[in-house]
Design a protein around this motif. Structure first.
Motif, PDB file in Angstrom:
ATOM      1  N   LEU A 141      18.175  25.820  60.328  1.00 23.00           N
ATOM      2  CA  LEU A 141      17.368  25.312  61.439  1.00 23.00           C
ATOM      3  C   LEU A 141      18.249  24.949  62.633  1.00 23.00           C
ATOM      4  O   LEU A 141      17.868  25.175  63.787  1.00 23.00           O
ATOM      5  CB  LEU A 141      16.548  24.097  60.992  1.00 23.00           C
ATOM      6  N   GLU A 142      19.403  24.407  62.346  1.00 22.53           N
ATOM      7  CA  GLU A 142      20.318  24.044  63.431  1.00 22.53           C
ATOM      8  C   GLU A 142      20.697  25.253  64.289  1.00 22.53           C
ATOM      9  O   GLU A 142      20.934  25.121  65.491  1.00 22.53           O
ATOM     10  CB  GLU A 142      21.587  23.392  62.873  1.00 22.53           C
TER      11      GLU A 142
ATOM     12  N   LYS B 208      10.785  29.649  53.483  1.00 28.60           N
ATOM     13  CA  LYS B 208      11.685  30.125  52.432  1.00 28.60           C
ATOM     14  C   LYS B 208      11.906  29.049  51.375  1.00 28.60           C
ATOM     15  O   LYS B 208      12.174  29.324  50.216  1.00 28.60           O
ATOM     16  CB  LYS B 208      13.062  30.471  53.046  1.00 28.60           C
ATOM     17  N   TYR B 209      11.800  27.793  51.820  1.00 29.99           N
ATOM     18  CA  TYR B 209      12.156  26.665  50.941  1.00 29.99           C
ATOM     19  C   TYR B 209      10.979  25.741  50.613  1.00 29.99           C
ATOM     20  O   TYR B 209      10.979  25.065  49.594  1.00 29.99           O
ATOM     21  CB  TYR B 209      13.251  25.817  51.603  1.00 29.99           C
TER      22      TYR B 209
ATOM     23  N   GLY C 284      19.665  23.335  48.611  1.00 28.57           N
ATOM     24  CA  GLY C 284      18.635  24.031  49.383  1.00 28.57           C
ATOM     25  C   GLY C 284      18.352  23.324  50.699  1.00 28.57           C
ATOM     26  O   GLY C 284      18.241  23.965  51.752  1.00 28.57           O
ATOM     27  N   LEU C 285      18.265  22.008  50.638  1.00 22.69           N
ATOM     28  CA  LEU C 285      17.984  21.248  51.852  1.00 22.69           C
ATOM     29  C   LEU C 285      19.119  21.395  52.863  1.00 22.69           C
ATOM     30  O   LEU C 285      18.888  21.529  54.067  1.00 22.69           O
ATOM     31  CB  LEU C 285      17.763  19.770  51.505  1.00 22.69           C
ATOM     32  N   LYS C 286      20.326  21.378  52.354  1.00 24.34           N
ATOM     33  CA  LYS C 286      21.494  21.540  53.226  1.00 24.34           C
ATOM     34  C   LYS C 286      21.463  22.916  53.913  1.00 24.34           C
ATOM     35  O   LYS C 286      21.684  23.035  55.119  1.00 24.34           O
ATOM     36  CB  LYS C 286      22.765  21.406  52.379  1.00 24.34           C
ATOM     37  N   LYS C 287      21.144  23.941  53.135  1.00 18.75           N
ATOM     38  CA  LYS C 287      21.051  25.289  53.687  1.00 18.75           C
ATOM     39  C   LYS C 287      19.946  25.375  54.745  1.00 18.75           C
ATOM     40  O   LYS C 287      20.131  25.936  55.822  1.00 18.75           O
ATOM     41  CB  LYS C 287      20.781  26.311  52.573  1.00 18.75           C
TER      42      LYS C 287
END
Lengths: 87, 87
Positions: free
Chosen positions: B49-50, B23-24, B41-44
């Motif tokens: 993933l977590e 998605k990213y 985006g990276l945070k999302k």
């Protein structure tokens, strides 16, 4: 320079590829190694890998950075690498 | 920023992890993705993933670089990534 190497090779060649890579780099995850390496070392490693891998079936990606200052590494979950990893 | 993400996760979670990452990021090799992504985006992505990974069994490494200028990429053998890779 600082190198991140990821490989995706046939099962028959995994052990030889990993062994060769560990001569020069630190193992950090299943098929990922990283470390400081000079031009000569990297050239030797690439030549050694070329002799092992099947270019029609295997893939090795080498990311090279002149410095590590611009790169952060974050690990989520397990640290799966070998004990040769120095953080 | 530019991100290289490598994952090593249990078979049951591979499809979901890859789908989420794609998605990213762009898929470049079996368990490797890379691409430009913003802080949000990276945070999302990390939050998503977590929720999927098992921290006692899986491993995800995210390398982050503020610029790509210092990074070269060399591919030996096959380009195994999906067609979403833009070189």
């Amino acid at each position: 320079m600082y190198v991140i190497l990821v490989y995706d090779v046939g099962e028959k060649r995994v052990t030889r590829v990993l062994k060769r890579c560990r001569k020069y780099l630190n193992w950090v995850q299943n098929s990922v190694l990283e470390g400081d390496i000079g031009d000569a070392g990297l050239k030797k490693l690439k030549m050694e890998l070329e002799e092992i891998i099947d270019p029609d079936a295997d893939s090795v990606i080498i990311y090279t950075s002149r410095t590590t200052r611009y790169t952060d590494r974050e690990i989520m979950g397990l640290r799966k690498g070998g004990q040769d990893l120095i953080i």
